[in-house]
Every structure is written in C-alpha cells, then in structure tokens.
Design a protein around this motif. Structure first.
Motif, PDB file in Angstrom:
ATOM      1  N   GLN A 105      31.448  18.292  -1.047  1.00 49.37           N
ATOM      2  CA  GLN A 105      31.670  19.723  -0.903  1.00 49.37           C
ATOM      3  C   GLN A 105      30.332  20.414  -0.696  1.00 49.37           C
ATOM      4  OE1 GLN A 105      33.659  20.832  -4.537  1.00 49.37           O
ATOM      5  NE2 GLN A 105      31.779  21.386  -5.542  1.00 49.37           N
ATOM      6  N   ARG A 114      35.314  22.387   0.859  1.00 48.30           N
ATOM      7  CA  ARG A 114      35.578  20.998   0.505  1.00 48.30           C
ATOM      8  C   ARG A 114      35.621  20.174   1.791  1.00 48.30           C
ATOM      9  NH1 ARG A 114      36.488  20.923  -4.722  1.00 48.30           N
ATOM     10  NH2 ARG A 114      37.277  22.802  -5.750  1.00 48.30           N
ATOM     11  N   GLU A 167      41.560  25.723   4.338  1.00 52.73           N
ATOM     12  CA  GLU A 167      41.972  25.362   2.972  1.00 52.73           C
ATOM     13  C   GLU A 167      41.453  26.385   1.966  1.00 52.73           C
ATOM     14  OE1 GLU A 167      41.194  21.812  -0.313  1.00 52.73           O
ATOM     15  OE2 GLU A 167      40.687  21.489   1.798  1.00 52.73           O
ATOM     16  N   ARG A 168      40.211  26.823   2.171  1.00 53.45           N
ATOM     17  CA  ARG A 168      39.643  27.832   1.272  1.00 53.45           C
ATOM     18  C   ARG A 168      40.408  29.146   1.374  1.00 53.45           C
ATOM     19  NH1 ARG A 168      35.315  31.685   1.800  1.00 53.45           N
ATOM     20  NH2 ARG A 168      34.286  32.069  -0.196  1.00 53.45           N
ATOM     21  N   TRP A 169      40.778  29.517   2.597  1.00 53.63           N
ATOM     22  CA  TRP A 169      41.528  30.763   2.789  1.00 53.63           C
ATOM     23  C   TRP A 169      42.893  30.664   2.116  1.00 53.63           C
ATOM     24  CZ3 TRP A 169      46.187  31.838   5.250  1.00 53.63           C
ATOM     25  CH2 TRP A 169      46.473  33.194   5.407  1.00 53.63           C
ATOM     26  N   GLU A 170      43.553  29.507   2.240  1.00 57.44           N
ATOM     27  CA  GLU A 170      44.871  29.349   1.641  1.00 57.44           C
ATOM     28  C   GLU A 170      44.821  29.436   0.124  1.00 57.44           C
ATOM     29  OE1 GLU A 170      46.366  25.680   3.087  1.00 57.44           O
ATOM     30  OE2 GLU A 170      46.761  26.440   5.118  1.00 57.44           O
ATOM     31  N   SER A 171      43.719  28.966  -0.467  1.00 55.16           N
ATOM     32  CA  SER A 171      43.634  28.951  -1.925  1.00 55.16           C
ATOM     33  C   SER A 171      43.050  30.233  -2.510  1.00 55.16           C
ATOM     34  CB  SER A 171      42.798  27.755  -2.395  1.00 55.16           C
ATOM     35  OG  SER A 171      41.480  27.851  -1.902  1.00 55.16           O
ATOM     36  N   THR A 172      42.230  30.942  -1.728  1.00 57.20           N
ATOM     37  CA  THR A 172      41.553  32.125  -2.267  1.00 57.20           C
ATOM     38  C   THR A 172      41.852  33.409  -1.508  1.00 57.20           C
ATOM     39  OG1 THR A 172      39.554  31.879  -0.902  1.00 57.20           O
ATOM     40  CG2 THR A 172      39.636  30.639  -2.976  1.00 57.20           C
TER      41      THR A 172
END
Length: 323
Positions: A105, A114, A167-172
């Motif tokens: 990461q 990540r 992935e970062r956008w989906e989680s945050t």
C-alpha cells in the motif's frame, strides 16, 4: 528593503531554509519532514544562534533524492538509505531498483491506496497521485510507456492504480479528484503517442471509437486509440456520451472499417443502438467493449480487454501489432 529569512540570496552567508520553506519547495507537509528527520536522520544540519535548525543545500539535495525515490515506488526506509548515501546534488540522477519487502500500500499525508502485488512503477504513480503531483504522474506514465510499451503499461501500471483509487472511493467516498488527475495524465501521454504515430496511407479505412449515449467514461478508448494508431490504423475517437444521431452521421461520413462502442455501465449498453447504425458500402464491422455489455448481439464481437481488443482488431484489419 529586507530579505525574507525563508529565501536566502544566492551566495549569501545564510543559515539555510526553515522547515516551512523546505516543505513549500518540495510540496509536502512540514510534519512529513519532521518524520523523515526523526525516523531516518534526514533533518537540517545548520543551527542559528537561537538553536533553530535550518536546511542547507546539501540537506535539501538529500530530501529531493528521497522524494524522487518515493515517487518511483521505493519504500521510505530504502529511499532514505539512498538519500543518505547518495551525496547527490538536486539535479543528479539516482538509479533505483525495487527494494525487497515493499509494502502493498502507498500512503501519503494520511491517505492510502491499496496496491496489492503492484510493481514499482504503479506504486510511484500512486504516491504522485495522492500528492496531487500531476507532472510527476505524467512523467512516470511516460517513462513506463517508453520502457514497457502502451499495452503493458495500461495493464500492469495504470489499471492497478485506477482500481486502487476506485476501491478507496467505494470505501471512503473520497478520491474523485485523484482519479481525474491520473486519467488526464494518461490521456495526455497516450494522446501524444497517438499523434506521434506514423501517418497511415490515405486509402486505409479508419476505426471509429465511441462511447454509448450517456456513457462518460472515455479513458479506455483514448488508450485503445493510441495503440491502434501505433499499428498504423487511422482512428476517429469520438469521445464520451455520443448521441446516436451523431454516431450515425460519423459512420456515414467516414466509411469506417470498424466501429467500437464502449459502455462502462450496463445502463448505457443499448443493443438497439447497434441495430440503428446505417448500412454502408463497403460495409463495416461492429464491436462492443467495456464491462457494461453483459451481452452483445450475436453478430457483434465483444472485446474483453485491451490486449484482446488490439489483437482482434489487428487480425480483422490485417495489420501487425507493433507494441
């Protein structure tokens, strides 16, 4: 008129730059500089009468080596080792290799991408993207294309970074600006390669690349256009959200050999649009591309990846894939 303490005159006997001044020059947070000092000994070496430490030119040179190494995907500990042992001036190149035990990461300023299993180039672009360093992202993408080619760079460098950003956008819910920055850099690099490609013979029929009506994700078509152009095939990228009547007009005016219709979202993948394309002489062949196409008409070939798209189109057009 007085001289600001953070910007010493060349040749003047000054104690050096403050933490704030160096942070501004490098485009990083002052807290990052203090961390590099505390963990790796990359701190200022000069002292004023009041015991305030200042960065000298040699200190700044080491920090620039550290920063360049990080942008190329080296771990902070390995980058610090290179910086402390380089003795480089700010303009001196440092030859870097992937260090063993690289983390999967990338972290800059509290943000994380990540990148499990990603290579050195992808990690470097991830660091530059999180730092919002557009010029570094473009430079690193261009270096990857020069070293490895257009298709491998997309598959092993750009896609992992964009996937990590998604992935970062989906989680945050954050990171749209990072995705836009990387996309613009990729478009700039691949677009320049397309413009630099040899001009094909006038009699060669073009390939039309269009997003379906309502589809705004056009980056993959920009990448495909560059690869096809390097194969000597004229391309007509028609951009995002192309109205059906405009696509029909483009087909009628350009007499293409092939039409590639991109859909990222299944809501924009409308098979009726394919049926609405005009019949021309000579005829053209239709292709679909993108994850939005869960199913295509039986007469239409779906292109599942960039490599598959390039191979299929090159075979159909009778040209050699050069990349």
């Amino acid at each position: 008129m007085t001289t600001q303490p953070d910007t010493p005159r060349p040749g003047a006997d000054t104690p050096g730059l403050t933490v704030a001044a160096v942070a501004r020059r490098l485009g990083i947070a002052p807290a990052t500089l203090r961390t590099w000092d505390r963990r790796y000994g990359l701190g200022p070496s000069a002292h004023t009468a009041g015991s305030h430490r200042r960065y000298r030119p040699a200190d700044l040179a080491r920090l620039e080596v550290m920063q360049r190494a990080l942008l190329q995907g080296v771990t902070p500990a390995e980058a610090a080792r290179l910086a402390l042992g380089s003795g480089s001036t700010p303009s001196s190149p440092v030859l870097l290799s992937a260090a063993p035990g690289v983390a999967d990461q990338v972290r800059v300023g509290g943000s994380v991408l990540r990148l499990a299993g990603a290579g050195r180039r992808a990690r470097g672009i991830g660091r530059a993207a999180l730092a919002m360093d557009a010029s570094a992202v473009r430079r690193l993408v261009d270096e990857a294309v020069t070293a490895d080619g257009l298709v491998p760079t997309w598959d092993t460098v750009v896609r992992p970074v964009l996937g990590a950003i998604a992935e970062r956008w989906e989680s945050t819910g954050a990171g749209v600006e990072i995705e836009h920055l990387v996309s613009e850099a990729v478009i700039a690099v691949y677009g320049a390669r397309a413009l630099a490609a040899p001009r094909p013979p006038a009699e060669v029929r073009p390939v039309l690349l269009a997003c379906m009506p309502g589809e705004r994700h056009s980056l993959p078509l920009s990448v495909l256009a560059a690869v096809i152009a390097e194969c000597g095939v004229p391309c007509r990228p028609l951009g995002a959200d192309l109205p059906l009547d405009a696509l029909v007009a483009a087909v009628q005016r350009s007499a293409p050999a092939a039409v590639v219709l991109w859909a990222q979202d299944r809501r924009t993948a409308d098979p009726a649009a394919i049926d609405g394309l005009p019949r021309t002489r000579p005829a053209f062949r239709s292709f679909t591309a993108g994850p939005g196409w869960e199913s295509s008409p039986a007469s239409v070939t779906h292109l599942g990846s960039l490599s598959e798209a390039v191979d299929t189109l090159c075979v159909f057009l009778g040209v050699t894939h050069r990349n």
